[in-house]
Design a protein around this motif. Structure first.
Motif, PDB file in Angstrom:
ATOM      1  N   HIS A 176      -4.769   0.373   6.471  1.00 53.30           N
ATOM      2  CA  HIS A 176      -3.315   0.185   6.397  1.00 53.30           C
ATOM      3  C   HIS A 176      -2.744  -0.435   7.673  1.00 53.30           C
ATOM      4  O   HIS A 176      -1.979  -1.395   7.625  1.00 53.30           O
ATOM      5  CB  HIS A 176      -2.663   1.542   6.128  1.00 53.30           C
ATOM      6  N   HIS A 184       5.152   8.650  -2.355  1.00 55.58           N
ATOM      7  CA  HIS A 184       6.212   8.121  -3.203  1.00 55.58           C
ATOM      8  C   HIS A 184       5.912   8.451  -4.648  1.00 55.58           C
ATOM      9  O   HIS A 184       5.748   7.588  -5.469  1.00 55.58           O
ATOM     10  CB  HIS A 184       6.356   6.621  -3.000  1.00 55.58           C
ATOM     11  N   GLY A 185       5.813   9.735  -4.907  1.00 58.46           N
ATOM     12  CA  GLY A 185       5.491  10.157  -6.261  1.00 58.46           C
ATOM     13  C   GLY A 185       6.595   9.835  -7.244  1.00 58.46           C
ATOM     14  O   GLY A 185       6.409   9.909  -8.429  1.00 58.46           O
ATOM     15  N   GLU A 236      -0.807   4.356  11.550  1.00 57.16           N
ATOM     16  CA  GLU A 236      -1.609   5.152  10.627  1.00 57.16           C
ATOM     17  C   GLU A 236      -0.778   6.361  10.189  1.00 57.16           C
ATOM     18  O   GLU A 236       0.013   6.872  10.992  1.00 57.16           O
ATOM     19  CB  GLU A 236      -2.892   5.642  11.320  1.00 57.16           C
ATOM     20  N   THR A 265       9.183   4.896   4.156  1.00 56.02           N
ATOM     21  CA  THR A 265       8.519   3.670   3.695  1.00 56.02           C
ATOM     22  C   THR A 265       8.628   2.598   4.758  1.00 56.02           C
ATOM     23  O   THR A 265       7.665   1.900   5.071  1.00 56.02           O
ATOM     24  CB  THR A 265       9.206   3.152   2.411  1.00 56.02           C
ATOM     25  N   GLY A 296       0.812  -1.230   0.000  1.00 59.26           N
ATOM     26  CA  GLY A 296       0.000   0.000   0.000  1.00 59.26           C
ATOM     27  C   GLY A 296       0.831   1.257   0.000  1.00 59.26           C
ATOM     28  O   GLY A 296       0.369   2.310   0.430  1.00 59.26           O
ATOM     29  N   LEU A 297       2.049   1.175  -0.504  1.00 61.92           N
ATOM     30  CA  LEU A 297       2.940   2.331  -0.465  1.00 61.92           C
ATOM     31  C   LEU A 297       3.095   2.993  -1.828  1.00 61.92           C
ATOM     32  O   LEU A 297       3.914   3.884  -1.985  1.00 61.92           O
ATOM     33  CB  LEU A 297       4.315   1.912   0.069  1.00 61.92           C
ATOM     34  N   LEU A 298       2.334   2.537  -2.787  1.00 61.43           N
ATOM     35  CA  LEU A 298       2.357   3.175  -4.104  1.00 61.43           C
ATOM     36  C   LEU A 298       0.915   3.446  -4.538  1.00 61.43           C
ATOM     37  O   LEU A 298       0.003   2.707  -4.164  1.00 61.43           O
ATOM     38  CB  LEU A 298       3.030   2.257  -5.127  1.00 61.43           C
ATOM     39  N   PRO A 299       0.739   4.489  -5.347  1.00 61.42           N
ATOM     40  CA  PRO A 299      -0.610   4.790  -5.830  1.00 61.42           C
ATOM     41  C   PRO A 299      -1.023   3.782  -6.893  1.00 61.42           C
ATOM     42  O   PRO A 299      -0.602   3.885  -8.038  1.00 61.42           O
ATOM     43  CB  PRO A 299      -0.473   6.194  -6.417  1.00 61.42           C
ATOM     44  N   LEU A 349       6.404   3.160   7.588  1.00 59.53           N
ATOM     45  CA  LEU A 349       4.999   2.946   7.231  1.00 59.53           C
ATOM     46  C   LEU A 349       4.646   1.480   7.026  1.00 59.53           C
ATOM     47  O   LEU A 349       3.477   1.141   6.893  1.00 59.53           O
ATOM     48  CB  LEU A 349       4.673   3.724   5.953  1.00 59.53           C
ATOM     49  N   ASP A 397      -4.195   9.227   1.396  1.00 55.52           N
ATOM     50  CA  ASP A 397      -3.656   8.002   0.801  1.00 55.52           C
ATOM     51  C   ASP A 397      -2.140   8.083   0.896  1.00 55.52           C
ATOM     52  O   ASP A 397      -1.520   8.921   0.269  1.00 55.52           O
ATOM     53  CB  ASP A 397      -4.084   7.920  -0.663  1.00 55.52           C
ATOM     54  N   GLN A 398      -1.546   7.184   1.657  1.00 53.30           N
ATOM     55  CA  GLN A 398      -0.103   7.261   1.848  1.00 53.30           C
ATOM     56  C   GLN A 398       0.669   7.048   0.561  1.00 53.30           C
ATOM     57  O   GLN A 398       1.843   7.294   0.480  1.00 53.30           O
ATOM     58  CB  GLN A 398       0.369   6.263   2.908  1.00 53.30           C
ATOM     59  N   ALA A 399      -0.039   6.567  -0.472  1.00 47.88           N
ATOM     60  CA  ALA A 399       0.629   6.283  -1.730  1.00 47.88           C
ATOM     61  C   ALA A 399       1.304   7.517  -2.317  1.00 47.88           C
ATOM     62  O   ALA A 399       2.346   7.403  -2.938  1.00 47.88           O
ATOM     63  CB  ALA A 399      -0.382   5.737  -2.716  1.00 47.88           C
TER      64      ALA A 399
END
Lengths: 292, 284
Positions: free
Chosen positions: A72, B276-277, B95, B87, A53-56, B90, B271-273
């Protein structure tokens, strides 16, 4: 008991302007071991991050029945993660890392000893990460991942910084975990990492799973046998196995044996070599194209 | 949000900040200079008159505190993101909001704690030399804490929006220079060439949170704020000292709120996503 502990339907992952993963469906049963291979840049690390769950992602990932993005925290209680490059905090000692990570998992300090001892890091509890070698940092990361006995271990190229004895220790710990029913997801691009028994191998290329059960045709192994081996085993080798080298290794009182044969019967070949009463000191798995 | 998790992440952050040593050293220098100034107050004449010493002390804090807060904030997120440590954190059962507020608490506590120790010592020096109202000193201390909170929030916002430590540090350096050094000459030039009226000049000044802190701090020392010029003189005549303090404190509050909202939005985004753009150096 749930049928799949990890369920992923990833339609796409885009980082910047690059599509790093596409059309990946992955279901892993509890206790299963999945090894994800692929060349550099294939998307192995991205796949693990997407699973955590660490990437979109476009799609869904569930671990232990929990959506990794919507729930999460609950999903991460199921996971012990080892990053490819050790990511310890430079201003905290190894011992402080154990205290912090245990507290985040709601564990009591008394439960730490097993994880600490599994990789022999107890001598370094007062050391700062900056004073440790890459191998020891990786050992600490591996031990931290075992905290709380999570049912899923996610390992991103865990052997990258390890010497041979530590790799052997890692395989031993992983086999023990396999026996305890722990699910292992691991990436690698090292041929010799494909030694875990009963593992499902996936092959990733350009962000796609090109083979759900990639099996190479041939295996090549290099074994060191103590003293001059009893040669009975040669007659009992499985069909199509060849001896490429059989000579003293020149360094000590041992003999080096290099064998090549069908991948499917690799474990049979190893057992044959050991069954002849030979003391096998070490076995390395080589790429079939690699140097013998 | 679980308090235990928050506390442990705050503990980690505070430990990291204090072990980097530049924060305690920065404060030691700041309050060392402050004490020298207060001791200079023993000579209540000429340049070392009490007000001048106090003004110099306030200016010293108005210059030092924002830098400490901005830099501490800049190091909170971007460096960990760049090295993959965020990362890693997380992947623990936490949370995103717990990580964010844990970081905020863990960085604010040592900054505020060291500031309060320094203020306590200077308060003793102040009492020893027999001066000042402790109530007003308390108000000044509260404004100082507000300035730290604001600077830390701005630093964390910049850090949350930066992919690398270098960009975060560059960002806060730019912001610090803008608020502390560039805004004054720009305002002066604008006043000269655009012939700004006193109200306009005052409101433009109040837009800069550091200037708001300076005027607010000085208002705890003296009611004669008209010495600061026609703009503040106009505000004082219009609003009175309490109204002026309220407005300046409001400016600080609005900036602080904005900074923290910006930092939190970029850190979480629901959204934690989005953290990491871009792929890190760790692998793909």
């Amino acid at each position: 008991m749930m049928e799949f502990i990890v369920e992923a339907e990833i339609r796409g992952v885009v980082l910047g302007s690059r599509v790093v993963l596409r059309d990946i469906g992955l279901r892993v049963r509890p206790g299963e071991t999945v090894v994800i291979g692929g060349p550099n840049g294939a998307g192995k690390t991205s796949l693990l991050r997407a699973l955590l769950g660490l990437l979109p992602i476009e799609g869904t990932v569930r671990i232990g029945g929990h959506d990794v993005r919507r729930a999460h925290q609950a999903a991460m209680t199921q996971v012990g993660y080892v990053p490819q490059a050790p990511a310890l905090f430079p201003e905290m000692t190894v011992g402080e890392h154990f205290r912090l990570f245990a507290a985040l998992r709601g564990l009591r300090p008394s439960t730490l000893s097993e994880a600490v001892q599994a990789f022999g890091v107890s001598a370094y509890l007062n050391a700062y990460p900056g004073t440790l070698s890459g191998g020891w940092l990786q050992r600490v990361s591996l031990a931290l991942a075992l905290l709380g006995d999570p049912p899923v271990l996610v390992l991103d190229e865990p052997t990258a910084h390890l010497d041979r004895p530590t790799r052997a220790l890692l395989w031993e710990v992983l086999r023990r975990k396999q026996a305890q029913g722990v699910t292992v997801l691991m990436t690698t691009h090292r041929w010799e990492d494909r030694v875990l028994e009963a593992a499902r191998y996936l092959w990733l290329e350009d962000g796609r799973l090109v083979s759900e059960a990639f099996e190479p045709q041939w295996a090549r192994l290099k074994a060191w046998v103590l003293r001059q081996p009893n040669e009975d085993w040669i007659r009992r080798l499985p069909p199509d196995w060849q001896i490429l080298r059989f000579a003293p290794d020149g360094l000590g009182d041992s003999t080096c044996v290099v064998l090549r044969g069908p991948w499917a019967s690799r474990w049979q070949a190893v057992q044959t070599l050991q069954a002849g009463g030979n003391a096998v000191i070490r076995i390395d798995w080589l790429s079939d194209e690699g140097e013998a | 949000m679980r308090w235990t998790v928050l506390r442990w992440i705050a503990w980690k952050e505070a430990r990291q900040l204090l072990r980097q040593r530049w924060v305690p050293v920065g404060y030691a220098v700041l309050f060392g200079l402050g004490l020298l100034l207060w001791n200079a107050r023993l000579f209540p004449v000429g340049w070392f008159g009490p007000h001048r010493v106090a003004i110099a002390y306030f200016q010293l804090l108005a210059f030092g505190l924002p830098w400490l807060g901005l830099l501490a904030g800049a190091q909170a997120i971007a460096p960990e993101r760049e090295t993959g440590r965020l990362t890693y954190l997380l992947t623990q059962p936490v949370e995103p909001s717990e990580v964010f507020w844990g970081k905020a608490l863990g960085r604010f506590s040592p900054l505020a704690g060291l500031f309060l120790i320094g203020q306590g010592v200077t308060a003793l020096a102040l009492l020893r030399h027999g001066g000042g109202s402790l109530g007003m000193y308390g108000l000044f201390t509260a404004a100082g804490l507000g300035l730290i909170l604001l600077a830390l929030g701005l630093g964390m916002a910049v850090s949350a929006w930066s992919p690398t430590q270098a960009r975060a540090t560059g960002g806060v350096l730019g912001l610090g220079l803008l608020f502390l050094l560039v805004s004054d000459p720009v305002l002066l030039t604008a006043a000269l060439f655009l012939r700004l009226s006193a109200p306009n000049l005052f409101f433009l000044t109040a837009l800069n949170p550091v200037q708001s802190f300076r005027v607010l701090a000085l208002s705890t020392l003296t009611d004669r704020l008209d010495i600061l010029g026609p703009a503040v003189g106009w505000a004082l005549a219009r609003m009175g000292i309490s109204g002026l303090r309220l407005l300046l404190a409001g400016s600080l509050l609005v900036w602080t709120g904005m900074a923290w909202v910006l930092a939190r939005i970029r850190f979480g985004f629901g959204d934690q996503a989005v953290w990491h753009g871009r792929p890190s150096a760790e692998g793909t």
